[in-house]
Design a protein around this motif. Structure first.
Motif, mmCIF file in Angstrom:
data_model
loop_
_atom_site.group_PDB
_atom_site.id
_atom_site.type_symbol
_atom_site.label_atom_id
_atom_site.label_comp_id
_atom_site.label_asym_id
_atom_site.label_seq_id
_atom_site.Cartn_x
_atom_site.Cartn_y
_atom_site.Cartn_z
ATOM 1 N N ARG A 1 0.426 -11.088 -14.781
ATOM 2 C CA ARG A 1 -0.160 -12.305 -15.371
ATOM 3 C C ARG A 1 -1.078 -13.005 -14.377
ATOM 4 N NH1 ARG A 1 0.943 -11.573 -20.767
ATOM 5 N NH2 ARG A 1 3.126 -10.862 -20.965
ATOM 6 N N GLY A 2 -1.028 -12.603 -13.137
ATOM 7 C CA GLY A 2 -1.886 -13.234 -12.141
ATOM 8 C C GLY A 2 -1.925 -12.407 -10.880
ATOM 9 N N ARG A 3 -3.072 -12.445 -10.199
ATOM 10 C CA ARG A 3 -3.242 -11.705 -8.973
ATOM 11 C C ARG A 3 -4.006 -12.577 -8.004
ATOM 12 N NH1 ARG A 3 -3.781 -5.836 -7.994
ATOM 13 N NH2 ARG A 3 -4.489 -5.621 -5.841
ATOM 14 N N GLY A 4 -3.519 -12.693 -6.789
ATOM 15 C CA GLY A 4 -4.191 -13.491 -5.769
ATOM 16 C C GLY A 4 -5.261 -12.679 -5.057
ATOM 17 N N ASN A 5 -5.847 -13.276 -4.050
ATOM 18 C CA ASN A 5 -6.953 -12.667 -3.316
ATOM 19 C C ASN A 5 -6.424 -11.716 -2.246
ATOM 20 O OD1 ASN A 5 -9.545 -12.139 -2.485
ATOM 21 N ND2 ASN A 5 -9.646 -13.924 -1.138
ATOM 22 N N PHE A 6 -5.861 -10.610 -2.690
ATOM 23 C CA PHE A 6 -5.331 -9.586 -1.785
ATOM 24 C C PHE A 6 -5.963 -8.252 -2.136
ATOM 25 C CE2 PHE A 6 -1.901 -11.357 0.773
ATOM 26 C CZ PHE A 6 -1.797 -12.624 0.207
ATOM 27 N N PRO A 7 -6.104 -7.366 -1.143
ATOM 28 C CA PRO A 7 -6.760 -6.068 -1.403
ATOM 29 C C PRO A 7 -5.916 -5.179 -2.305
ATOM 30 C CG PRO A 7 -5.870 -6.148 0.834
ATOM 31 C CD PRO A 7 -5.731 -7.529 0.275
ATOM 32 N N ASP A 8 -6.575 -4.111 -2.789
ATOM 33 C CA ASP A 8 -5.914 -3.177 -3.709
ATOM 34 C C ASP A 8 -4.769 -2.412 -3.053
ATOM 35 O OD1 ASP A 8 -8.987 -2.257 -5.470
ATOM 36 O OD2 ASP A 8 -7.631 -3.981 -5.633
ATOM 37 N N ARG A 9 -4.629 -2.541 -1.754
ATOM 38 C CA ARG A 9 -3.480 -1.897 -1.078
ATOM 39 C C ARG A 9 -2.161 -2.524 -1.544
ATOM 40 N NH1 ARG A 9 -2.662 -3.044 3.716
ATOM 41 N NH2 ARG A 9 -3.998 -4.885 3.982
ATOM 42 N N PHE A 10 -2.260 -3.704 -2.089
ATOM 43 C CA PHE A 10 -1.085 -4.411 -2.596
ATOM 44 C C PHE A 10 -0.951 -4.122 -4.092
ATOM 45 C CE2 PHE A 10 0.208 -7.365 0.817
ATOM 46 C CZ PHE A 10 -0.827 -7.163 1.706
ATOM 47 N N SER A 11 0.248 -3.743 -4.508
ATOM 48 C CA SER A 11 0.509 -3.536 -5.922
ATOM 49 C C SER A 11 1.956 -3.948 -6.202
ATOM 50 C CB SER A 11 0.284 -2.081 -6.334
ATOM 51 O OG SER A 11 1.196 -1.225 -5.656
ATOM 52 N N ALA A 12 2.263 -4.156 -7.448
ATOM 53 C CA ALA A 12 3.612 -4.574 -7.823
ATOM 54 C C ALA A 12 3.906 -4.102 -9.235
ATOM 55 C CB ALA A 12 3.761 -6.095 -7.718
ATOM 56 N N ARG A 13 5.170 -4.195 -9.594
ATOM 57 C CA ARG A 13 5.565 -3.930 -10.969
ATOM 58 C C ARG A 13 6.872 -4.662 -11.255
ATOM 59 N NH1 ARG A 13 7.657 2.402 -11.044
ATOM 60 N NH2 ARG A 13 8.704 2.403 -9.020
ATOM 61 N N GLN A 14 7.136 -4.831 -12.548
ATOM 62 C CA GLN A 14 8.373 -5.464 -12.982
ATOM 63 C C GLN A 14 9.088 -4.513 -13.931
ATOM 64 O OE1 GLN A 14 8.130 -9.095 -15.389
ATOM 65 N NE2 GLN A 14 9.957 -9.893 -14.380
ATOM 66 N N PHE A 15 10.376 -4.435 -13.788
ATOM 67 C CA PHE A 15 11.176 -3.496 -14.556
ATOM 68 C C PHE A 15 11.806 -4.172 -15.776
ATOM 69 C CE2 PHE A 15 10.660 -0.154 -11.586
ATOM 70 C CZ PHE A 15 10.573 -0.756 -10.343
ATOM 71 N N PRO A 16 12.338 -3.382 -16.739
ATOM 72 C CA PRO A 16 12.933 -3.976 -17.940
ATOM 73 C C PRO A 16 14.042 -4.974 -17.644
ATOM 74 C CG PRO A 16 12.564 -1.645 -18.301
ATOM 75 C CD PRO A 16 12.241 -1.904 -16.848
ATOM 76 N N ASN A 17 14.744 -4.846 -16.517
ATOM 77 C CA ASN A 17 15.794 -5.823 -16.184
ATOM 78 C C ASN A 17 15.222 -7.015 -15.422
ATOM 79 O OD1 ASN A 17 15.230 -4.760 -13.689
ATOM 80 N ND2 ASN A 17 17.357 -4.238 -13.183
#
Lengths: 110, 116
Positions: B55-71
């Protein structure tokens, strides 16, 4: 551009010596202002939310107030256990992305 | 009730390596955000996830990634680590009962990442 500025950067108080911390903000459409306390090596601990100018919240020796341009955190008769860094933050979008100030480091000596 | 939990608490890596940080939100909280905090500064926003969507991404390079799981737990991944990535990485959760962004976020104690 959304901006949050806190002053002073550091504050050294004698036990019982009351003082105030300032948080000035520039944000389009205030959705609230949050105060946090952060101890060394720990994450920020939520203290207060203020939503509208004129609102006040109190917790023990802490009192937070809000105007249209700034917020104050008053520390009344502080104790050494009030020593911490105090952070203020404002949401900058409807999803709650927070913009933080740099914090005020408070040291209370006996 | 348990607060936001993060693992590991400390991590030492060398330049060029990859790291995965983990976060479990407060029970019932559906929104998770990640922040980076360097010494002497306030936390800087990296990502926010709600219902497994970014829902939002700050000013960080593409080396940073994240995900959220069903729980509703989340991972933050950082590739090709640089010395400047040394920081405290904080995870925060909120109930996000309605759009508006005005519910407080509750933070874990973070992962201290040191890059050698």
């Amino acid at each position: 551009e959304d901006q949050v500025t806190q002053s002073p950067e550091a504050l050294r108080l004698q036990e019982g010596e009351s003082s105030s911390l300032n948080c000035s903000y520039t944000v389009s459409g205030l959705r609230g202002l949050f105060w946090y306390r952060q101890d060394p090596g720990k994450g920020p601990e939520f203290l207060f939310t203020l939503y509208s100018a004129g609102e006040e919240k109190e917790k023990e020796r802490l009192k937070a107030t809000l105007t249209k341009k700034e917020s104050f955190l008053h520390i009344t008769a502080p104790k050494p256990e009030d020593s911490a860094t105090y952070l203020c933050a404002v949401p900058t979008d409807s999803w709650g992305k927070l913009q933080f100030g740099a914090g005020t480091q408070v040291v209370v000596t006996p | 009730d348990a607060g936001v939990t993060q693992s590991p608490t400390h991590l030492i890596k060398t330049r060029g390596q990859h790291v995965t940080l983990r976060c479990s939100p407060i029970s019932g909280h559906k929104s998770v955000s990640w922040y980076q905090q360097v010494l002497g500064q306030g936390p800087q926003f990296i990502f926010q996830y709600y219902e497994k969507e970014e829902r939002g991404r700050g000013n960080f390079p593409d080396r940073f990634s994240a995900r959220q799981f069903p729980n509703y737990s989340s991972e933050l991944n950082v590739n090709a680590l640089l010395l400047g990535d040394s920081a405290l990485y904080l995870c925060a959760s909120s109930p996000f009962e309605s759009a508006g962004g005005n519910q407080p976020q509750h933070f874990g104690d973070g992962t201290r990442l040191s890059i050698l």
